[in-house]
Design a protein around this motif. Structure first.
Motif, short mmCIF file in Angstrom:
data_model
loop_
_atom_site.label_atom_id
_atom_site.label_comp_id
_atom_site.label_asym_id
_atom_site.label_seq_id
_atom_site.Cartn_x
_atom_site.Cartn_y
_atom_site.Cartn_z
N THR A 131 1.77 -4.54 3.10
CA THR A 131 2.53 -4.16 1.64
C THR A 131 3.62 -3.70 1.21
N GLY A 132 4.88 -2.66 1.91
CA GLY A 132 5.22 -1.96 1.04
C GLY A 132 4.44 -1.04 0.54
N GLU A 133 3.65 -0.65 0.07
CA GLU A 133 2.79 0.62 0.08
C GLU A 133 3.43 2.11 1.44
N THR A 134 4.05 2.90 0.29
CA THR A 134 3.94 4.34 1.31
C THR A 134 3.41 5.42 0.74
N LEU A 135 2.98 5.72 2.14
CA LEU A 135 1.61 7.42 1.54
C LEU A 135 2.50 8.31 0.42
N ALA A 136 4.07 8.79 0.01
CA ALA A 136 4.36 9.32 -1.19
C ALA A 136 3.83 8.52 -2.13
N ASP A 137 3.04 7.82 -2.22
CA ASP A 137 2.64 7.22 -3.61
C ASP A 137 1.26 7.71 -4.00
N LEU A 138 0.39 8.53 -2.49
CA LEU A 138 -0.96 8.72 -3.18
C LEU A 138 -0.88 10.00 -4.07
N LEU A 139 -1.73 9.74 -4.79
CA LEU A 139 -1.80 10.61 -5.36
C LEU A 139 -1.49 10.05 -7.33
N ARG A 140 -0.20 8.91 -7.50
CA ARG A 140 0.25 9.10 -8.49
C ARG A 140 -0.75 8.54 -9.50
N GLU A 141 -1.59 7.18 -9.30
CA GLU A 141 -2.77 6.76 -10.18
C GLU A 141 -3.65 7.08 -10.88
N PRO A 142 -3.63 8.09 -10.18
CA PRO A 142 -5.37 8.65 -10.09
C PRO A 142 -4.62 9.72 -11.29
N ALA A 143 -3.79 10.00 -10.36
CA ALA A 143 -3.22 11.28 -11.80
C ALA A 143 -2.76 10.81 -13.06
N ARG A 144 -2.21 9.75 -13.19
CA ARG A 144 -1.57 9.11 -14.20
C ARG A 144 -2.95 8.77 -14.80
N PRO B 223 -11.47 6.26 6.11
CA PRO B 223 -10.59 5.98 5.19
C PRO B 223 -9.84 7.69 5.14
N GLY B 224 -11.78 8.68 5.88
CA GLY B 224 -10.77 10.33 5.65
C GLY B 224 -10.03 10.97 3.93
N VAL B 225 -9.62 11.76 4.67
CA VAL B 225 -9.13 12.57 3.19
C VAL B 225 -8.16 11.64 1.91
N LEU B 226 -7.19 10.86 3.14
CA LEU B 226 -6.10 10.74 2.66
C LEU B 226 -6.23 8.98 2.15
N GLY B 227 -7.60 8.88 2.68
CA GLY B 227 -8.13 7.70 1.96
C GLY B 227 -9.20 7.49 0.98
N ALA B 228 -9.58 8.74 0.51
CA ALA B 228 -10.22 9.45 -0.68
C ALA B 228 -8.89 9.45 -1.69
N LEU B 229 -7.89 10.44 -1.59
CA LEU B 229 -6.51 10.46 -2.71
C LEU B 229 -6.86 8.42 -3.09
N ARG B 230 -5.78 8.23 -1.98
CA ARG B 230 -6.20 6.62 -2.21
C ARG B 230 -6.46 5.90 -3.51
N VAL B 231 -7.95 6.44 -2.98
CA VAL B 231 -9.13 5.51 -4.57
C VAL B 231 -9.01 6.47 -5.27
N GLY B 232 -8.96 7.94 -5.43
CA GLY B 232 -8.84 8.64 -6.67
C GLY B 232 -10.49 9.15 -6.37
N ALA B 233 -10.82 9.43 -5.31
CA ALA B 233 -11.93 9.81 -4.62
C ALA B 233 -12.09 11.53 -4.13
N PRO B 234 -12.68 12.30 -4.53
CA PRO B 234 -12.66 13.26 -4.36
C PRO B 234 -12.19 13.56 -3.41
N ALA B 235 -11.98 14.40 -2.26
CA ALA B 235 -11.78 14.73 -1.00
C ALA B 235 -11.99 16.56 -0.59
N VAL B 236 -13.40 16.40 0.36
CA VAL B 236 -13.84 17.34 0.02
C VAL B 236 -13.97 18.54 1.39
N LEU B 237 -13.35 19.64 1.78
CA LEU B 237 -13.17 20.26 2.35
C LEU B 237 -13.87 21.38 3.22
#
Length: 529
Positions: A23-36, A241-255
Protein backbone atom coordinates in the motif's frame (compact mmCIF):
# COMPACT_ATOMS: atom_id res chain seq x y z
CA UNK A 1 16.84 -0.99 -4.30
CA UNK A 2 19.74 -1.51 -1.89
CA UNK A 3 22.73 -2.89 -3.80
CA UNK A 4 22.95 -6.63 -3.17
CA UNK A 5 19.20 -7.08 -2.59
CA UNK A 6 16.99 -8.91 -5.09
CA UNK A 7 13.71 -7.17 -6.02
CA UNK A 8 10.46 -8.86 -6.96
CA UNK A 9 9.92 -9.00 -10.75
CA UNK A 10 7.94 -6.01 -11.96
CA UNK A 11 4.87 -8.04 -12.93
CA UNK A 12 4.65 -9.56 -9.44
CA UNK A 13 5.17 -6.20 -7.74
CA UNK A 14 2.33 -4.74 -9.76
CA UNK A 15 0.13 -7.73 -8.94
CA UNK A 16 0.73 -7.30 -5.20
CA UNK A 17 -0.05 -3.59 -5.39
CA UNK A 18 -3.29 -4.19 -7.29
CA UNK A 19 -4.31 -6.81 -4.71
CA UNK A 20 -3.86 -4.24 -1.93
CA UNK A 21 -0.99 -6.02 -0.19
CA UNK A 22 1.58 -3.33 -0.89
CA UNK A 23 0.00 0.00 0.00
CA UNK A 24 3.01 2.32 0.11
CA UNK A 25 3.08 2.25 3.91
CA UNK A 26 6.55 2.57 5.41
CA UNK A 27 7.95 1.57 8.78
CA UNK A 28 9.09 5.17 9.22
CA UNK A 29 5.44 5.99 9.93
CA UNK A 30 5.30 3.73 12.99
CA UNK A 31 4.25 5.73 16.08
CA UNK A 32 2.99 8.77 14.14
CA UNK A 33 -0.75 8.18 14.38
CA UNK A 34 -0.93 6.93 18.01
CA UNK A 35 1.49 9.70 19.08
CA UNK A 36 -0.86 12.24 17.51
CA UNK A 37 -4.17 10.80 18.73
CA UNK A 38 -3.24 9.04 22.00
CA UNK A 39 0.17 10.35 22.97
CA UNK A 40 -0.17 9.53 26.67
CA UNK A 41 -0.91 5.87 25.94
CA UNK A 42 1.96 3.49 26.86
CA UNK A 43 3.99 2.41 23.84
CA UNK A 44 6.78 0.38 25.48
CA UNK A 45 6.63 -1.20 28.92
CA UNK A 46 9.10 -3.26 30.94
CA UNK A 47 9.08 -4.24 34.61
CA UNK A 48 10.72 -0.91 35.47
CA UNK A 49 10.13 1.41 32.51
CA UNK A 50 7.12 2.93 30.80
CA UNK A 51 7.41 5.10 27.68
CA UNK A 52 4.39 6.78 26.10
CA UNK A 53 3.72 7.04 22.38
CA UNK A 54 4.47 10.75 22.38
CA UNK A 55 7.76 10.16 24.21
CA UNK A 56 8.84 7.28 21.97
CA UNK A 57 7.96 9.21 18.81
CA UNK A 58 10.03 12.20 19.96
CA UNK A 59 12.86 9.91 21.06
CA UNK A 60 12.97 8.28 17.62
CA UNK A 61 12.99 11.69 15.89
CA UNK A 62 15.84 12.92 18.08
CA UNK A 63 17.85 9.74 17.55
CA UNK A 64 17.32 10.09 13.82
CA UNK A 65 18.60 13.66 14.01
CA UNK A 66 21.62 12.61 16.05
CA UNK A 67 22.51 9.76 13.71
CA UNK A 68 22.25 12.09 10.74
CA UNK A 69 24.63 14.55 12.43
CA UNK A 70 27.07 11.67 12.99
CA UNK A 71 27.12 11.25 9.22
CA UNK A 72 24.81 8.26 8.78
CA UNK A 73 22.71 8.41 5.65
CA UNK A 74 20.00 6.49 3.81
CA UNK A 75 21.24 3.10 2.69
CA UNK A 76 23.90 2.80 5.40
CA UNK A 77 23.85 -0.54 7.20
CA UNK A 78 23.80 -0.50 11.01
CA UNK A 79 24.33 -3.74 12.96
CA UNK A 80 22.04 -3.62 16.01
CA UNK A 81 22.81 -5.97 18.91
CA UNK A 82 20.56 -4.78 21.72
CA UNK A 83 18.42 -6.77 24.16
CA UNK A 84 14.70 -6.20 24.57
CA UNK A 85 14.23 -2.64 25.79
CA UNK A 86 12.77 0.74 24.86
CA UNK A 87 16.06 1.89 23.29
CA UNK A 88 15.90 -1.03 20.84
CA UNK A 89 12.54 0.13 19.50
CA UNK A 90 13.42 3.83 19.52
CA UNK A 91 16.57 3.06 17.53
CA UNK A 92 14.77 0.90 14.98
CA UNK A 93 12.18 3.56 14.24
CA UNK A 94 14.94 6.20 14.06
CA UNK A 95 16.81 4.11 11.48
CA UNK A 96 13.63 3.59 9.46
CA UNK A 97 13.10 7.36 9.40
CA UNK A 98 16.71 7.99 8.43
CA UNK A 99 16.49 5.40 5.66
CA UNK A 100 19.43 3.48 7.12
CA UNK A 101 19.10 -0.32 7.23
CA UNK A 102 19.24 -2.08 10.62
CA UNK A 103 20.91 -5.49 10.56
CA UNK A 104 19.35 -7.33 13.49
CA UNK A 105 21.80 -9.42 15.50
CA UNK A 106 21.13 -11.27 18.74
CA UNK A 107 22.64 -10.42 22.14
CA UNK A 108 24.10 -13.95 22.28
CA UNK A 109 26.19 -13.42 19.14
CA UNK A 110 29.93 -13.12 19.52
CA UNK A 111 32.94 -12.28 17.36
CA UNK A 112 32.30 -14.92 14.69
CA UNK A 113 28.82 -13.59 14.03
CA UNK A 114 29.17 -9.85 14.69
CA UNK A 115 32.47 -9.59 12.84
CA UNK A 116 30.97 -11.35 9.83
CA UNK A 117 27.79 -9.25 9.83
CA UNK A 118 29.72 -5.98 9.98
CA UNK A 119 32.15 -7.04 7.25
CA UNK A 120 29.58 -8.65 4.95
CA UNK A 121 27.24 -5.66 5.05
CA UNK A 122 29.95 -3.00 5.07
CA UNK A 123 28.30 -1.65 8.21
CA UNK A 124 28.84 2.00 9.06
CA UNK A 125 27.83 1.58 12.69
CA UNK A 126 27.47 -1.07 15.38
CA UNK A 127 25.09 -0.62 18.32
CA UNK A 128 25.71 -2.71 21.44
CA UNK A 129 24.96 -2.90 25.17
CA UNK A 130 27.88 -2.26 27.51
CA UNK A 131 27.79 -5.45 29.61
CA UNK A 132 25.09 -8.06 29.30
CA UNK A 133 25.00 -11.44 31.05
CA UNK A 134 28.52 -10.69 32.32
CA UNK A 135 29.85 -10.33 28.77
CA UNK A 136 31.53 -7.04 27.85
CA UNK A 137 30.30 -6.15 24.37
CA UNK A 138 32.73 -3.23 24.21
CA UNK A 139 35.64 -5.69 24.06
CA UNK A 140 33.85 -7.43 21.21
CA UNK A 141 33.46 -4.07 19.46
CA UNK A 142 37.19 -3.40 19.81
CA UNK A 143 37.99 -6.64 18.02
CA UNK A 144 35.45 -5.97 15.27
CA UNK A 145 36.59 -2.37 14.76
CA UNK A 146 40.15 -3.56 14.20
CA UNK A 147 39.10 -5.74 11.26
CA UNK A 148 36.24 -3.82 9.57
CA UNK A 149 37.52 -0.51 8.16
CA UNK A 150 34.04 0.66 7.07
CA UNK A 151 32.85 0.63 10.70
CA UNK A 152 33.05 4.30 11.71
CA UNK A 153 30.83 4.34 14.78
CA UNK A 154 30.24 2.11 17.81
CA UNK A 155 27.27 3.26 19.86
CA UNK A 156 26.83 1.83 23.35
CA UNK A 157 23.65 1.57 25.40
CA UNK A 158 25.24 2.20 28.77
CA UNK A 159 28.80 3.14 29.75
CA UNK A 160 30.54 3.75 26.41
CA UNK A 161 34.22 3.45 27.28
CA UNK A 162 36.13 4.93 24.34
CA UNK A 163 33.02 4.69 22.13
CA UNK A 164 29.90 6.87 21.87
CA UNK A 165 27.02 6.61 24.32
CA UNK A 166 23.75 5.97 22.52
CA UNK A 167 22.01 8.27 25.00
CA UNK A 168 24.24 11.15 23.86
CA UNK A 169 23.35 10.77 20.19
CA UNK A 170 19.95 12.44 20.51
CA UNK A 171 19.75 15.83 18.79
CA UNK A 172 17.28 18.18 17.15
CA UNK A 173 15.12 16.35 14.58
CA UNK A 174 15.93 16.84 10.92
CA UNK A 175 13.50 17.17 8.03
CA UNK A 176 14.22 14.21 5.76
CA UNK A 177 12.33 12.70 2.82
CA UNK A 178 10.49 9.52 3.70
CA UNK A 179 11.93 6.19 2.53
CA UNK A 180 10.82 4.52 -0.69
CA UNK A 181 8.23 1.84 0.26
CA UNK A 182 9.90 -0.57 -2.18
CA UNK A 183 13.29 -0.08 -0.52
CA UNK A 184 14.83 -2.49 1.97
CA UNK A 185 13.74 -1.53 5.49
CA UNK A 186 15.77 -4.05 7.49
CA UNK A 187 17.97 -7.13 7.18
CA UNK A 188 16.98 -10.18 9.22
CA UNK A 189 19.16 -13.21 9.89
CA UNK A 190 18.27 -16.59 8.46
CA UNK A 191 18.38 -19.72 10.57
CA UNK A 192 21.34 -20.73 8.42
CA UNK A 193 22.08 -23.98 6.63
CA UNK A 194 25.58 -23.08 5.52
CA UNK A 195 28.64 -21.97 7.45
CA UNK A 196 27.56 -18.34 7.65
CA UNK A 197 24.08 -16.89 8.29
CA UNK A 198 22.33 -15.46 5.27
CA UNK A 199 20.75 -12.00 5.39
CA UNK A 200 17.13 -11.49 4.45
CA UNK A 201 16.13 -8.15 2.94
CA UNK A 202 12.62 -7.10 3.96
CA UNK A 203 11.12 -4.03 2.32
CA UNK A 204 8.82 -1.45 3.90
CA UNK A 205 5.94 -2.61 1.70
CA UNK A 206 6.22 -6.32 2.40
CA UNK A 207 6.96 -6.05 6.12
CA UNK A 208 4.17 -3.53 6.69
CA UNK A 209 1.84 -5.99 4.95
CA UNK A 210 3.00 -8.72 7.36
CA UNK A 211 2.44 -6.51 10.42
CA UNK A 212 -0.99 -5.42 9.22
CA UNK A 213 -2.25 -8.87 8.25
CA UNK A 214 -0.97 -10.93 11.19
CA UNK A 215 -2.54 -8.41 13.57
CA UNK A 216 -5.87 -8.62 11.75
CA UNK A 217 -5.83 -12.44 11.59
CA UNK A 218 -5.08 -12.66 15.31
CA UNK A 219 -7.74 -10.10 16.23
CA UNK A 220 -5.09 -7.84 17.71
CA UNK A 221 -5.70 -4.10 17.94
CA UNK A 222 -5.21 -1.10 20.24
CA UNK A 223 -7.36 -2.72 22.93
CA UNK A 224 -4.74 -5.47 23.44
CA UNK A 225 -1.11 -5.66 24.52
CA UNK A 226 1.73 -7.74 23.05
CA UNK A 227 4.39 -9.39 25.22
CA UNK A 228 7.85 -9.99 23.71
CA UNK A 229 9.27 -12.74 25.91
CA UNK A 230 11.57 -13.90 23.09
CA UNK A 231 14.30 -11.69 21.57
CA UNK A 232 12.57 -8.89 19.67
CA UNK A 233 15.30 -9.10 17.01
CA UNK A 234 13.72 -12.41 15.94
CA UNK A 235 11.06 -12.14 13.24
CA UNK A 236 8.59 -14.00 15.46
CA UNK A 237 8.59 -11.39 18.26
CA UNK A 238 9.37 -8.49 15.93
CA UNK A 239 6.73 -8.67 13.24
CA UNK A 240 4.16 -11.49 13.64
CA UNK A 241 2.65 -9.01 14.58
CA UNK A 242 5.18 -8.68 17.41
CA UNK A 243 6.44 -5.44 18.87
CA UNK A 244 6.36 -3.53 15.57
CA UNK A 245 2.81 -4.71 14.94
CA UNK A 246 1.85 -3.48 18.40
CA UNK A 247 3.33 -0.04 17.67
CA UNK A 248 1.52 0.06 14.35
CA UNK A 249 -1.94 -0.43 15.93
CA UNK A 250 -1.24 1.72 18.99
CA UNK A 251 -1.08 -1.10 21.55
CA UNK A 252 1.57 -1.44 24.26
CA UNK A 253 4.68 -3.46 23.39
CA UNK A 254 5.53 -5.19 26.66
CA UNK A 255 9.17 -6.32 26.80
CA UNK A 256 10.64 -9.07 28.97
CA UNK A 257 14.23 -10.25 29.19
CA UNK A 258 13.16 -13.89 28.84
CA UNK A 259 10.09 -16.14 29.12
CA UNK A 260 10.90 -16.73 32.80
CA UNK A 261 7.63 -16.95 34.77
CA UNK A 262 8.83 -14.65 37.56
CA UNK A 263 9.05 -11.82 35.01
CA UNK A 264 6.35 -12.57 32.44
CA UNK A 265 3.45 -13.54 34.71
CA UNK A 266 3.53 -10.25 36.67
CA UNK A 267 3.78 -8.34 33.37
CA UNK A 268 0.84 -10.23 31.87
CA UNK A 269 -1.28 -9.42 34.91
CA UNK A 270 -0.18 -5.79 35.28
CA UNK A 271 -0.41 -4.83 31.60
CA UNK A 272 -3.38 -6.93 30.51
CA UNK A 273 -1.33 -8.79 27.90
CA UNK A 274 -3.52 -10.46 25.26
CA UNK A 275 -0.95 -11.87 22.81
CA UNK A 276 2.54 -13.36 23.05
CA UNK A 277 4.90 -15.72 21.23
CA UNK A 278 6.53 -18.76 22.84
CA UNK A 279 8.66 -21.76 21.93
CA UNK A 280 7.15 -25.18 22.79
CA UNK A 281 10.01 -25.91 25.21
CA UNK A 282 8.72 -23.23 27.61
CA UNK A 283 5.15 -24.53 27.85
CA UNK A 284 5.87 -27.14 30.57
CA UNK A 285 7.60 -24.51 32.72
CA UNK A 286 4.63 -22.17 32.38
CA UNK A 287 2.23 -25.00 33.19
CA UNK A 288 4.20 -25.91 36.31
CA UNK A 289 4.53 -22.38 37.68
CA UNK A 290 1.26 -20.70 36.68
CA UNK A 291 -0.54 -21.92 39.84
CA UNK A 292 2.32 -20.64 42.02
CA UNK A 293 1.91 -17.15 40.55
CA UNK A 294 -1.88 -17.46 40.45
CA UNK A 295 -1.59 -16.37 36.83
CA UNK A 296 -4.86 -15.62 35.05
CA UNK A 297 -4.15 -16.29 31.37
CA UNK A 298 -7.75 -16.59 30.25
CA UNK A 299 -7.49 -13.55 27.94
CA UNK A 300 -4.11 -14.57 26.50
CA UNK A 301 -3.47 -16.01 23.05
CA UNK A 302 -0.09 -17.72 22.68
CA UNK A 303 1.52 -18.08 19.27
CA UNK A 304 3.59 -21.27 19.53
CA UNK A 305 6.27 -21.87 16.91
CA UNK A 306 9.95 -22.19 16.20
CA UNK A 307 10.01 -25.96 16.84
CA UNK A 308 7.73 -28.97 16.59
CA UNK A 309 4.73 -28.86 18.94
CA UNK A 310 3.34 -32.17 20.19
CA UNK A 311 -0.47 -31.98 19.87
CA UNK A 312 -0.82 -33.69 23.26
CA UNK A 313 1.32 -31.00 24.89
CA UNK A 314 -0.74 -28.32 23.15
CA UNK A 315 -3.98 -29.72 24.53
CA UNK A 316 -2.58 -30.12 28.05
CA UNK A 317 -1.07 -26.63 28.03
CA UNK A 318 -4.27 -24.98 26.85
CA UNK A 319 -6.29 -26.71 29.56
CA UNK A 320 -3.74 -26.08 32.32
CA UNK A 321 -3.07 -22.44 31.47
CA UNK A 322 -6.58 -21.47 30.44
CA UNK A 323 -5.24 -19.63 27.39
CA UNK A 324 -5.69 -20.10 23.64
CA UNK A 325 -2.82 -21.67 21.69
CA UNK A 326 -2.23 -21.03 18.01
CA UNK A 327 0.34 -23.11 16.16
CA UNK A 328 2.78 -21.32 13.82
CA UNK A 329 5.21 -22.21 11.07
CA UNK A 330 7.19 -19.23 9.92
CA UNK A 331 10.51 -18.02 8.64
CA UNK A 332 12.26 -14.68 8.49
CA UNK A 333 12.48 -15.29 4.73
CA UNK A 334 8.75 -14.62 4.57
CA UNK A 335 6.10 -17.33 4.62
CA UNK A 336 3.88 -17.53 7.69
CA UNK A 337 1.34 -20.31 8.10
CA UNK A 338 -0.63 -20.51 11.32
CA UNK A 339 -3.88 -21.40 13.01
CA UNK A 340 -6.25 -18.63 14.04
CA UNK A 341 -7.63 -18.24 17.59
CA UNK A 342 -11.24 -18.89 16.56
CA UNK A 343 -10.53 -22.20 14.83
CA UNK A 344 -11.37 -25.56 16.47
CA UNK A 345 -8.89 -26.83 19.05
CA UNK A 346 -8.19 -30.06 17.14
CA UNK A 347 -7.20 -28.05 14.05
CA UNK A 348 -5.14 -25.59 16.09
CA UNK A 349 -3.23 -28.35 17.85
CA UNK A 350 -2.48 -30.69 14.93
CA UNK A 351 -1.68 -28.48 11.93
CA UNK A 352 0.35 -25.40 11.09
CA UNK A 353 -2.84 -23.85 9.77
CA UNK A 354 -3.10 -21.92 6.54
CA UNK A 355 -0.85 -19.31 4.95
CA UNK A 356 -1.18 -15.66 5.85
CA UNK A 357 -1.85 -14.46 2.31
CA UNK A 358 -4.22 -15.55 -0.40
CA UNK A 359 -1.30 -15.02 -2.79
CA UNK A 360 1.11 -17.31 -0.91
CA UNK A 361 1.92 -19.95 -3.52
CA UNK A 362 2.92 -23.23 -1.86
CA UNK A 363 4.22 -26.40 -3.50
CA UNK A 364 5.36 -29.71 -2.00
CA UNK A 365 7.79 -31.45 -4.32
CA UNK A 366 9.65 -34.75 -4.37
CA UNK A 367 13.31 -35.32 -5.06
CA UNK A 368 12.59 -35.06 -8.78
CA UNK A 369 11.25 -31.53 -8.33
CA UNK A 370 7.69 -32.53 -9.27
CA UNK A 371 4.68 -31.77 -7.10
CA UNK A 372 3.59 -34.66 -4.89
CA UNK A 373 -0.12 -35.49 -4.46
CA UNK A 374 -2.04 -33.56 -1.80
CA UNK A 375 -1.40 -34.99 1.65
CA UNK A 376 1.94 -36.60 0.76
CA UNK A 377 5.27 -35.42 2.12
CA UNK A 378 7.45 -33.18 -0.03
CA UNK A 379 9.87 -30.30 0.24
CA UNK A 380 8.07 -26.99 0.66
CA UNK A 381 8.61 -24.40 -2.08
CA UNK A 382 7.03 -20.96 -1.71
CA UNK A 383 6.75 -17.57 -3.32
CA UNK A 384 4.48 -14.66 -2.43
CA UNK A 385 4.10 -10.98 -1.57
CA UNK A 386 6.34 -11.11 1.53
CA UNK A 387 8.72 -13.98 0.73
CA UNK A 388 12.16 -12.88 -0.46
CA UNK A 389 13.40 -13.39 -4.02
CA UNK A 390 17.04 -13.63 -2.97
CA UNK A 391 19.34 -13.34 0.03
CA UNK A 392 21.43 -10.19 0.42
CA UNK A 393 24.81 -10.33 -1.35
CA UNK A 394 24.52 -14.08 -1.92
CA UNK A 395 24.37 -14.46 -5.69
CA UNK A 396 25.92 -17.92 -5.81
CA UNK A 397 23.74 -19.30 -3.01
CA UNK A 398 20.62 -17.78 -4.57
CA UNK A 399 21.12 -19.84 -7.74
CA UNK A 400 20.37 -23.02 -5.78
CA UNK A 401 18.07 -21.63 -3.07
CA UNK A 402 15.46 -20.50 -5.60
CA UNK A 403 13.85 -22.11 -8.62
CA UNK A 404 14.11 -20.45 -12.01
CA UNK A 405 10.57 -19.11 -11.59
CA UNK A 406 11.21 -17.58 -8.16
CA UNK A 407 10.07 -20.22 -5.66
CA UNK A 408 12.14 -20.35 -2.47
CA UNK A 409 13.32 -23.85 -1.55
CA UNK A 410 12.68 -23.93 2.20
CA UNK A 411 14.27 -27.31 2.98
CA UNK A 412 11.25 -28.15 5.13
CA UNK A 413 9.27 -31.35 4.61
CA UNK A 414 5.53 -30.78 4.72
CA UNK A 415 2.16 -32.23 3.81
CA UNK A 416 -0.21 -29.83 2.05
CA UNK A 417 -3.73 -30.96 2.86
CA UNK A 418 -6.70 -30.69 0.48
CA UNK A 419 -8.37 -28.10 2.75
CA UNK A 420 -5.38 -25.73 2.38
CA UNK A 421 -3.82 -26.53 5.74
CA UNK A 422 -0.19 -27.52 6.19
CA UNK A 423 1.49 -30.06 8.45
CA UNK A 424 5.26 -29.86 8.92
CA UNK A 425 6.97 -33.25 9.04
CA UNK A 426 10.63 -32.28 9.40
CA UNK A 427 13.34 -30.73 7.27
CA UNK A 428 16.12 -31.65 4.94
CA UNK A 429 18.35 -28.72 5.84
CA UNK A 430 21.31 -29.46 8.07
CA UNK A 431 20.23 -27.40 11.06
CA UNK A 432 19.89 -28.14 14.77
CA UNK A 433 16.72 -26.50 16.08
CA UNK A 434 17.87 -25.99 19.67
CA UNK A 435 14.92 -24.55 21.58
CA UNK A 436 14.00 -22.38 18.60
CA UNK A 437 17.58 -21.19 17.96
CA UNK A 438 18.74 -22.51 14.58
CA UNK A 439 22.33 -23.78 14.69
CA UNK A 440 24.10 -24.43 11.40
CA UNK A 441 25.82 -27.81 11.69
CA UNK A 442 28.18 -26.84 8.87
CA UNK A 443 29.38 -23.73 10.70
CA UNK A 444 30.15 -25.60 13.92
CA UNK A 445 31.84 -28.42 11.99
CA UNK A 446 34.10 -25.97 10.17
CA UNK A 447 35.32 -24.54 13.46
CA UNK A 448 35.75 -27.93 15.14
CA UNK A 449 37.91 -29.23 12.30
CA UNK A 450 40.47 -26.58 13.26
CA UNK A 451 41.02 -28.30 16.63
CA UNK A 452 44.26 -30.29 16.68
CA UNK A 453 42.57 -33.38 18.12
CA UNK A 454 39.76 -33.47 15.55
CA UNK A 455 40.35 -35.32 12.29
CA UNK A 456 36.73 -35.06 11.19
CA UNK A 457 33.39 -34.22 12.72
CA UNK A 458 29.67 -34.42 12.05
CA UNK A 459 27.25 -32.32 14.10
CA UNK A 460 23.83 -33.94 14.33
CA UNK A 461 20.51 -32.96 15.86
CA UNK A 462 19.31 -35.45 18.49
CA UNK A 463 16.02 -35.36 20.41
CA UNK A 464 15.86 -33.48 23.70
CA UNK A 465 12.75 -33.39 25.95
CA UNK A 466 13.27 -29.77 26.96
CA UNK A 467 14.81 -28.10 23.92
CA UNK A 468 13.20 -30.24 21.23
CA UNK A 469 16.64 -30.89 19.77
CA UNK A 470 20.22 -30.60 20.99
CA UNK A 471 23.47 -30.89 19.11
CA UNK A 472 25.75 -33.89 19.28
CA UNK A 473 29.25 -33.79 17.80
CA UNK A 474 30.40 -37.13 16.39
CA UNK A 475 34.19 -36.81 16.25
CA UNK A 476 36.89 -38.88 14.59
CA UNK A 477 39.89 -38.03 16.76
CA UNK A 478 43.54 -37.71 15.82
CA UNK A 479 46.12 -38.09 18.60
CA UNK A 480 44.41 -38.08 21.97
CA UNK A 481 40.74 -37.96 22.84
CA UNK A 482 39.20 -34.49 23.14
CA UNK A 483 36.78 -33.85 25.98
CA UNK A 484 33.48 -32.05 25.42
CA UNK A 485 34.53 -29.22 27.74
CA UNK A 486 37.75 -28.81 25.75
CA UNK A 487 35.88 -28.50 22.43
CA UNK A 488 33.31 -26.11 23.88
CA UNK A 489 36.08 -23.91 25.27
CA UNK A 490 37.83 -23.97 21.89
CA UNK A 491 34.67 -22.82 20.09
CA UNK A 492 34.07 -20.08 22.67
CA UNK A 493 37.61 -18.79 22.09
CA UNK A 494 36.87 -18.70 18.37
CA UNK A 495 33.91 -16.41 19.05
CA UNK A 496 30.90 -18.71 18.66
CA UNK A 497 27.69 -17.95 20.53
CA UNK A 498 26.93 -20.18 23.51
CA UNK A 499 23.84 -21.79 21.98
CA UNK A 500 25.96 -23.08 19.08
CA UNK A 501 28.29 -25.13 21.29
CA UNK A 502 27.70 -28.91 21.06
CA UNK A 503 25.69 -30.38 23.93
CA UNK A 504 27.17 -33.85 23.61
CA UNK A 505 30.26 -35.57 22.22
CA UNK A 506 30.58 -39.10 20.83
CA UNK A 507 33.94 -40.38 19.62
CA UNK A 508 33.77 -42.70 16.59
CA UNK A 509 36.36 -44.47 14.47
CA UNK A 510 34.66 -43.58 11.20
CA UNK A 511 31.38 -42.28 9.78
CA UNK A 512 28.69 -44.17 7.92
CA UNK A 513 28.16 -42.87 4.39
CA UNK A 514 25.22 -42.69 2.01
CA UNK A 515 25.44 -44.27 -1.47
CA UNK A 516 26.44 -40.89 -2.92
CA UNK A 517 29.33 -40.52 -0.49
CA UNK A 518 27.85 -38.10 2.05
CA UNK A 519 28.07 -38.62 5.81
CA UNK A 520 24.90 -40.47 6.79
CA UNK A 521 23.67 -38.26 9.61
CA UNK A 522 20.42 -40.19 9.87
CA UNK A 523 22.43 -43.31 10.75
CA UNK A 524 24.46 -41.35 13.29
CA UNK A 525 21.29 -40.00 14.83
CA UNK A 526 19.79 -43.49 15.00
CA UNK A 527 22.94 -44.85 16.66
CA UNK A 528 22.62 -42.21 19.38
CA UNK A 529 18.94 -42.91 19.99
Amino acid sequence: MLTGAVPWPAEFAERYRRAGYWTGETLADLLREPARTAGDRPAVVTLRQRVSYAELDAWADELCGGLWRLGLRAGDRVVVQLPNGPDFLALLVALFRLGAVPVLALPAHRLAEIGYLCAHTGATALVIPDVLARFDHRELAREVSATVPELRHVLVAGAPGEFTALAQVRAEPVDLPGPDPDEVALLLLSGGTTGRPKLIPRTHNDYAYQLRTTAAEMGFDASGAYLAALPAAHNAALGCPGVLGALRVGAPAVLAASPSPDEVFPLIAREGVTLTTLMPAFLPLWMETAPIFQADLSKLTVEVGGAALDPRLAARAEEALGCTLTRWFGMAEGLLSFTRPDEPAQFRHTTEGRPMSADDELRAVGEDGRDVPAGEVGELLVRGPYTLRGYYRAEEHNRTAFTSDGFYRTGDLVRLLPDGAMVVEGRIKDVVNRGGEKVSAVEVEEHLRAHPKVADVAVVAVPDPGLGERSCAFVVATDGEPALSELRGFLTERGLAGYKLPDALILVEDFPYTPVGKVDKAALRASHE
